[in-house]
Scaffold this active site. Sequence first.
Site: not given
Length: 731
Positions: A412, A465
């Site tokens: 993330d 990401e």
Amino acid sequence: MMRDSPSIQGTLDAATQHALLAGRHADPFSVLGPHQAGAHTVVRVLAPGARTVMAVLPGGQRTPLLPMQPGLFENTVPGLQPGAPAAYRLCIEWEGGIQHTADPYAFGPVLDAAQLDHCAAGGWRYLAGLLGAHAASVDGCAGTRFALWAPNARRVAVVGDFNGWDGRRHAMRLRYPAGVWELFLPDVGPGARYKFQVLGADGHTVLKADPLARQAEAPPATASIVPDERPFAWTDEAWMEQRAARQRCDAPISIYEVHAGSWFDDAGAPRWQSLAARLPEYARSLGFTHIELLPVMAHPFGGSWGYQPLGLFAPAAAHGAPADFAHFVDRCHEAGLGVILDWVPAHFPDDAHGLARLDGTPLYEHADPREGRHPDWNTLIYNYGRREVRAFLIASAIHWLRHYHVDGLRVDAVASMLYRDYSRPAGQWIPNRHGGRENLEAIDFLRELNAAVGVQCPGAITVAEESTAWPGVTAPVANGGLGFDYKWNMGWMHDTLRYMRRDPIHRRHHHHDLSFGMVYAYAERFVLPLSHDEVVHGKGSLLGKMPGERAAQLAQLRLYYAFMWAHPGKKLLFMGGEFGQQGEWNHDAMLQWSLLDDPAHRGLQRLIADLNHVYATLPELHCRDADPSGFAWIVGDDADNSVLAFARVDASHCLVAVCNFTPVPRPGYRFGVPHAGDWRVRVDTGATRYGGAGGGPPICLRSEPIPAHGHPQSLVLDLPGFTALYLRHSE
């Protein structure tokens, strides 16, 4: 019942006695337990609240230990030889009963010195096995070994159910220079709650959850739990052997993204057990190849969806026990599904029981808020320049991949890690050693992470990401890249959703939003993500982004999905998108499953199943996702009609996707095709089986020797509005 023992002066000076009873003594092993006193052995026990303490030899000889002060006991034990922890046991009378136990301070160091040195040098290989709480048998005595890295702490004790949460009773030994505090507690076993009481370098005493706990209480409780270390009975050998082939860039990968807490409410049933019974079969029936879970690591605030975790080694207790999560993964593998976890090494919350100032100093985080505090989330940023912190994070990643057989990690917020000035105005960030904005330490960490995963977890993947144009995210580390297997294509997602939100009458002016993605489609190995981030914070649902009345919205969403599934790149769809969830995602409520009572929503769900089937079974749609030779524009510039047509090819097959992004039918629409002969319709998003009106082209079309779009052959058909067609050449 024993009577209270008479007090004695004892052999400890008053200052030492006071420090022990006040919970301030930093080296308990120097005074507690057995110690040689001339020709005799003296045993000292700190047991605040105890009425009496006896030392009991193996032959049954009992020697009362006499209180120097209330709670601090000492005596010479005749016949006791020092250096043998099992040479005596303690019989302690408490107000509520008698306790028989070995003396924790009779044991020598329990952590392997070579492994400690390895960890102190920044190695992660032994970290998860050294730190935290682990079942152990020392000199024939069963118990739990506790260890905490807190190099700047003045004193650390383990507290829990087993000692009444009294920080005086079980102070730990410091293993210098590793900065690790350790203690073996006999008779403490699985299920015991515990924390570490830390007297920090700043003079404050705080209670901290175990950073390496493998089990934790459900919020709002914050204690760690000694785990049950019995190995899980895995049945996924076949899956593990073949998963590398299923996750390569030439394989079909279609990911169903799920928030475990809100997918389905099964009337209070344990979450992982309920999901294991329902979710794998559901995802398999729709043709998905993977399930990606929003973070399952222990986190204090449910509203963070798991993206502010504090327990990087423990599954969130709200969903069940660790073994329940392992069972869920095993069931997914049984169904032929890979499991990807969202994993958050970018930041952590500053909750008092967590990592923040763990030993009274900024240990895991940076001291300067210009480096150490994230302006977007008001969280703390890991200090990637500290080798022990990098080792902690890598050990966490490897733990999930190996211990739980997870098949991949979606890392993330990578962009926030790569740039020192991320979301920071001028003057609020610190340049790197070269004066630049790149976070060199984070870059090194990501490369080290991906290299470790590649070596330690063959076949597992990592997905970034990363929302900027950072070069080489999926390039090998040896070539200067970051080493990820895949990267989310955030640019494609933003451009195409922006296009779809527009009134169709204006789309002709924004045709490039659909086509621009092919300019950089092969710069990285991409996943096309329609993730949870696109259906929260006022953005509405995917269906709600489509303009017009309900029928038009559904038609456009079907069209958009078909465009996405034909486009180069692996696929990701957040739960609810497969049947056209109408409302924005709410993490406190389950999906709107009742919509499936509506044939139109069932039709959309059926389309997703068919798209996944076609995507998986037609090699031209996936095997050259990372190869420019697998794609060719046919009609890329028909902005006036808002029509796109392109070919997906492999060595032997060709499929053409034709998409009309307006409601206006295009009768007699001609477009070139690479091959002469018959072309069969494999997908028609306007078909009645998907909730459309029908009336599309015939199932089979024959090309004509009429040149078009650079091809000597062409097809002509009546192209309905808001429709995508897949046409495959018949050999």
